[in-house]
Design an enzyme around this catalytic site. Structure first.
Site, PDB file in Angstrom:
ATOM      1  CG  ASP A  43       5.150   3.792  -5.455  1.00 13.23           C
ATOM      2  OD1 ASP A  43       4.436   4.757  -5.156  1.00 13.23           O
ATOM      3  OD2 ASP A  43       5.441   2.885  -4.660  1.00 13.23           O
ATOM      4  CG  HIS A  46       7.150   5.001  -0.809  1.00 10.12           C
ATOM      5  ND1 HIS A  46       7.858   5.202   0.351  1.00 10.12           N
ATOM      6  CD2 HIS A  46       6.522   3.809  -0.657  1.00 10.12           C
ATOM      7  CE1 HIS A  46       7.677   4.177   1.158  1.00 10.12           C
ATOM      8  NE2 HIS A  46       6.865   3.320   0.574  1.00 10.12           N
ATOM      9  CE1 TYR A 165       5.818  -4.289   2.765  1.00  8.87           C
ATOM     10  CE2 TYR A 165       3.797  -5.270   1.924  1.00  8.87           C
ATOM     11  CZ  TYR A 165       5.010  -4.632   1.706  1.00  8.87           C
ATOM     12  OH  TYR A 165       5.401  -4.352   0.418  1.00  8.87           O
ATOM     13  CG  ASP A 194       8.815  -6.771   3.719  1.00 11.99           C
ATOM     14  OD1 ASP A 194       9.639  -6.088   4.352  1.00 11.99           O
ATOM     15  OD2 ASP A 194       8.603  -6.644   2.504  1.00 11.99           O
ATOM     16  CG  HIS A 245      14.359  -4.222  -0.887  1.00 12.60           C
ATOM     17  ND1 HIS A 245      13.906  -4.466   0.386  1.00 12.60           N
ATOM     18  CD2 HIS A 245      13.269  -4.296  -1.693  1.00 12.60           C
ATOM     19  CE1 HIS A 245      12.606  -4.687   0.362  1.00 12.60           C
ATOM     20  NE2 HIS A 245      12.195  -4.590  -0.891  1.00 12.60           N
ATOM     21  CB  THR A 296       7.861   0.271  -5.774  1.00 13.13           C
ATOM     22  OG1 THR A 296       7.249   1.288  -4.994  1.00 13.13           O
ATOM     23  CG2 THR A 296       7.677   0.614  -7.240  1.00 13.13           C
TER      24      THR A 296
END
Length: 389
Positions: A43, A46, A165, A194, A245, A296
């Protein structure tokens, strides 16, 4: 003695079902014994929005790795960290790079010993890991029905836990949670709200209180990045556990010192590999905290690495996030990682290394030249959508 003789990096771009194309780098480490270790730098599509020169990166890594014994994992990780240092940001590209190399080292060593990575890490505590499917952020009320249909389809496939989310359109979030409750009752669970560090802790607190009439297990990332005091403030004001995280040793130290969180979200991609993630999980265990596996949304190689890691963790006590292979229209391996009844299964112990094999027909199908950026917006990068309505 086994030595690394060469390295190859291959860039692929694979669309998600949302239409957003994610770019990943497939790592191959070659040896004088004819054994090849594979890994995944997952990923790169991002923030932060800069591209890595893949040819230059390959040359740099060759200068560091060729001639090394792949079993010198700690030594190699130290050199990787010196060259690609932690930046206190969980999408830092250096962590992605270190993660891909570290996974390939573990795969290579497991293959050489003819054991799985889980056994290489100390042995299996569990063979499967409960996971949730992500529901992406509502920006418009019209998206509620679209996300309900995602729940219906994935529930039919065995996923009964979902991660929302939240925080962009709270009216839509509430409508979604209410509809899920009305349609599914206790058969479907919401793992978390989240907030993805997009709000400060006071704004998140207001939303959590408003939505607390619905059943969800935890609150994730409810403060801006590295606001350790903010995490503590919201943690002491709500009944739900707080998850965050881990993206650097220093950041985890600050959270431990302030007792900021209840659950550490551990993912090799964000902290720079299986080796670093194992240390972070051990640090959490020392201070009596649980962990979950974050993501991710990797392909099967990266997800296999997380499955092996998770299979060894004694304090993995909460539903985890790695469902990446289910979010993409394709993959790069012959034996895609398995999800059964909402569980991620650790690859069979009879399969050495990570337990997945590259499929070069698929790699050629999705191969692209580089990691350069296209015309995308910040909203697309945050929510992984093809276009903003």
């Amino acid at each position: 003695m086994i030595k690394i003789t060469d390295l190859r990096l291959t860039v692929v771009g694979i669309p998600r079902h949302t239409g957003f194309v994610n770019k990943h780098v497939i790592v191959e480490l070659f040896t004088n014994e004819g054994i090849t270790g594979i890994g995944e730098m997952s990923d790169f599509s991002h923030l932060p929005r800069y591209a890595v020169d893949i040819k230059d990166l390959a040359n740099v890594l060759k200068s560091m790795l060729v001639g090394k014994n792949p079993f010198d994992i700690s030594l190699i990780n130290k050199e990787l960290l010196d060259n690609f240092p932690e930046a206190m940001y969980y999408y830092e590209k250096g962590s992605f790079i270190r993660n891909g190399i570290d996974a390939a080292l573990h795969d290579l060593c497991g293959k050489y010993l003819n054991i799985s990575v889980a056994e290489l890490l100390g042995g299996r505590y569990q063979e499967k890991i409960k996971v949730c499917y992500p529901i992406f952020r509502h920006r418009f009320i019209e998206e509620v029905e679209e996300n309900l249909e995602v729940v219906r389809q994935r529930y039919a496939q065995g996923f009964d836990v979902f991660r929302l989310y939240a925080g962009k359109n709270v009216d839509a979030d509430e409508a979604f949670l209410d509809a899920v409750q009305q349609e599914f009752g206790s058969e479907v669970k919401i793992k978390s709200l989240d907030f993805s560090h997009l709000l400060d802790w006071k704004e998140s607190l207001k939303i959590v209180k408003r939505l607390s009439k619905y059943d969800f297990e935890m609150v994730e990332s409810p403060a801006v990045r590295n606001d350790f005091d903010g995490l503590y403030h919201i943690r002491t004001r709500i009944d739900h556990p707080i998850s965050e995280h881990v993206w650097s040793n220093r950041q985890q130290y600050e959270m431990i010192k302030r007792d900021s969180v209840d659950i550490y979200n551990i993912s090799p991609i964000f902290i720079g590999g299986i080796t670093a993630a194992k240390k972070a999980a051990s640090a959490a265990e020392v201070v009596g905290k649980s962990v979950l596996l974050g993501t991710t949304q990797e392909l099967s190689i990266g997800t296999a690495a997380m499955a092996h890691l998770g299979g060894t963790l004694l304090n993995l006590n909460y539903t985890s996030d790695p469902t990446g292979p289910e979010l993409y229209v394709g993959d790069v391996v012959k034996n895609k990682i398995q999800y059964i009844d909402g569980y991620l299964h650790v690859p069979d112990r009879s399969l050495p290394g990570l337990g997945v094999e590259l499929d070069w027909d698929l790699i050629e199908k999705y191969r692209i030249d580089d990691l350069s950026w296209g015309d995308v917006t910040v909203h697309q990068l945050q929510d992984r959508t093809a276009q903003v309505k």
